[in-house]
Motif scaffolding. Structure first.
Motif, PDB file in Angstrom:
ATOM      1  N   GLY A 199      26.633  28.735  53.295  1.00  0.00           N
ATOM      2  CA  GLY A 199      25.360  29.321  53.682  1.00  0.00           C
ATOM      3  C   GLY A 199      25.136  29.275  55.180  1.00  0.00           C
ATOM      4  O   GLY A 199      26.063  29.276  55.990  1.00  0.00           O
TER       5      GLY A 199
ATOM      6  N   GLU B  45      21.731  23.933  45.502  1.00  0.00           N
ATOM      7  CA  GLU B  45      22.962  24.596  45.093  1.00  0.00           C
ATOM      8  C   GLU B  45      23.072  24.617  43.569  1.00  0.00           C
ATOM      9  O   GLU B  45      22.480  23.790  42.875  1.00  0.00           O
ATOM     10  CB  GLU B  45      24.182  23.853  45.677  1.00  0.00           C
ATOM     11  CG  GLU B  45      24.372  24.097  47.168  1.00  0.00           C
ATOM     12  CD  GLU B  45      23.383  23.347  48.042  1.00  0.00           C
ATOM     13  OE1 GLU B  45      23.038  22.206  47.690  1.00  0.00           O
ATOM     14  OE2 GLU B  45      22.929  23.901  49.066  1.00  0.00           O
TER      15      GLU B  45
ATOM     16  N   SER C 231      21.769  33.779  46.832  1.00  0.00           N
ATOM     17  CA  SER C 231      21.393  32.370  46.898  1.00  0.00           C
ATOM     18  C   SER C 231      20.207  32.130  45.971  1.00  0.00           C
ATOM     19  O   SER C 231      19.554  33.067  45.497  1.00  0.00           O
ATOM     20  CB  SER C 231      21.058  31.984  48.335  1.00  0.00           C
ATOM     21  OG  SER C 231      19.959  32.735  48.782  1.00  0.00           O
TER      22      SER C 231
END
Lengths: 364, 364
Positions: free
Chosen positions: A105, A281, A311
């Motif tokens: 990320g 995550e 995400s």
């Protein structure tokens, strides 16, 4: 040693987005900031671990906090530099290189930003090989570096230095509380290391690997082939599911983005469901109630159309998504590492089974 | 300059307990610790502000947290010394003297402990002239010293340094969060100052005054006269109420001991009630619903029998108590200080009226 060019940044953002496994923070602001620094003439070198000089002083750097917040509250821009200067003041010496805490990320850009601002080379490596939600999950700490000193800096000018910690278990809660008070995100510089300590504890080659992954996906987009399949091949993973997002639960609590998503199968997968739970995550993926993949293997949800990483912050009903399972870096699957980053460390009553030998393989 | 003897400690504990105005933390452990250091031969000097040399480097020190916790969780003993060393490392120079943050309650002993451990003289002064619950209420900060650097240390060995703060409003919340995570109490060393800065911002003479107050009370006990009346006279205050504790509500929230107590009148006060609200320290006293005394004047609840200060932690049903109102130090009643320590700073829709000219006087 290679020089970072503007074209590398786009590939890196894409590859790091995949390796974020749902988290790692929003790369966009940092991507823009680093691009502007390059356009303004700042040189930025990436250096292999082997190229570090014997007297190197390397510090790691990353953003901390709920990724959801990173989408709404951009950095002021010099947080990492303020944190670096505070750590250097404490150490009584200047750093000679920086290394990322996590390649996943937005955090892939932290060492690039700090390197460009401070005029320091960036080590081609990181401390996670992906993104993971808690500080003790850094490989530097798993493999024995002390948790202090560590510096947190915020957008307002506040700088907090953890100068001594009883043990690594105090790092995450103290730093998390400070991060929450700082507004939900903070920039961290920590883990001063010499060359041998970097060699012994880091995951080498992360930046090159993320860039290569991104380049393969960009090439697939350019040629009209599947960027998802290009990512799968480049990362040596498996496709766990193809479907549509039908449910997302997400809450920001204690400084984390916590929740779960549900996908309904499309095409050959019709009639099946995949549920994925996350803490920043993606942690565990279940296919029709059966475990398909767990942390530290990477569960990566990509837009089925163009491979864009989805995400946990941008998930929403109706998105067509492909779920890839990518094998964890070997440094994260040792018995020592699994105590810190395995499913049990997240509260699951599960032993880790490698994706390619375990659950995932059995189902493919 | 005078040398602290064992007999001074008992008087100081009693006087500081009164000046704690319900808070300031438990003096007992610190009293014992300092007494043991004196018995072991450590010399401890108290120095008037005027006696500081021109190149002095003075740091303040105090315990932070809910007093309730300080009664259950004793210090490990070297927290203040670890905090001092961390601050000295940051400053790049050694401190030459220490000064207390607050003279009230157990915090009166913090500079004595640190002075004895580090071999440094203690300045006869403090930053509150009493006890107050929040960090921005230190006179050093009210009168312009910067809030950073400040160091917090706990019993476990954790040390956190606030190296830069946007403004004083960030000190209290960041330090409070760290204190809560450290277990509810932490020891703080902060506000490095030169001689002129100490002169300009401290409340001088606090230790001598607390000791004299305690000595007057001990003398009254010895001669069989009223220790409560001796305290009232020595501190130039008024007796607000004499009664019995009939209700106590107390909760520990966000690192503070919050609550209220109710006393029913005895003797001449029969038929009246006094209600006192507190946040660590007593803030507002109402007699039959009418304001009788407010912060920053001191509301001190003493055992009617022997004058023993009744801090908000030890209050319980049935205790016979006398409530004294003592005038605030003049440095706390300037318009600038009242913005920080007046009733409105604690959320009351009240202007401060001096005890001796306002509510209290009208009622006596």
């Amino acid at each position: 040693m290679w020089r970072v060019e503007e074209a590398d940044l786009e590939a890196l953002a894409l590859g790091a987005g995949v390796l974020g496994a749902g988290g790692g923070g929003n790369p966009y602001y940092l991507f823009l900031t680093v691009r502007e620094l390059l356009r303004a003439g700042r040189a930025l070198q990436v250096m292999a671990v082997e190229e570090l000089p014997a007297d190197a002083c390397v510090v790691d750097c990353f953003g901390m906090g709920a990724p959801t917040v990173s989408y709404e509250k951009p950095c002021q821009g010099e947080e990492l530099l303020r944190a670096l200067r505070a750590l250097e003041h404490h150490l009584g010496r200047r750093a000679t290189a920086v290394i990322g805490g996590e390649i996943g990320g937005g955090n892939a850009f932290s060492p690039l930003l700090l390197g460009a601002q401070a005029g320091l080379p960036v080590v081609d490596g990181d401390g996670m090989g992906r993104a993971l939600p808690e500080l003790q999950m850094l490989s530097f700490l798993i493999y024995g570096r002390p948790p202090a000193p560590a510096v947190l800096a915020d957008d307002k000018g506040n700088v907090v230095l953890l100068t001594a910690l009883r043990d690594v278990s105090w790092l995450e809660p103290l730093a998390r509380d400070v991060t929450v008070r700082m507004g939900g995100t903070a920039e961290v510089v920590s883990c001063p290391m010499g060359r041998e300590e970097v060699r012994a504890t880091c995951l080498p080659g992360s930046i090159s690997r993320a860039r290569a992954l991104g380049l393969a996906m960009l090439e697939a987009r350019r040629t009209g082939t599947s960027a998802v399949e290009a990512a799968r091949q480049a990362a040596g993973g498996v496709c766990l599911f193809i479907g549509k997002v039908v449910d997302v639960e997400r809450r920001t609590r204690a400084g984390f983005a916590l929740g779960r998503m549900v996908l309904e199968g499309l095409g050959q997968e019709a009639g099946s469901r995949m549920e994925i739970e996350f803490q920043n995550e993606n942690l565990v993926a279940r296919r029709d109630g059966v475990i398909a993949c767990t942390v530290p293997d990477l569960i990566c949800v990509l837009d089925s159309e163009d491979g864009e990483p989805l995400s946990t912050e941008v998930l929403r009903y109706g998105l067509r998504a492909s779920v890839l399972g990518l094998p964890a870096p070997s440094q994260l699957t040792t018995p020592r590492a699994l105590q810190v980053v395995g499913p049990r460390a997240f509260g699951y009553a599960l032993d880790y089974q490698p994706l390619l030998a375990g659950f995932g393989a059995a189902q493919r």
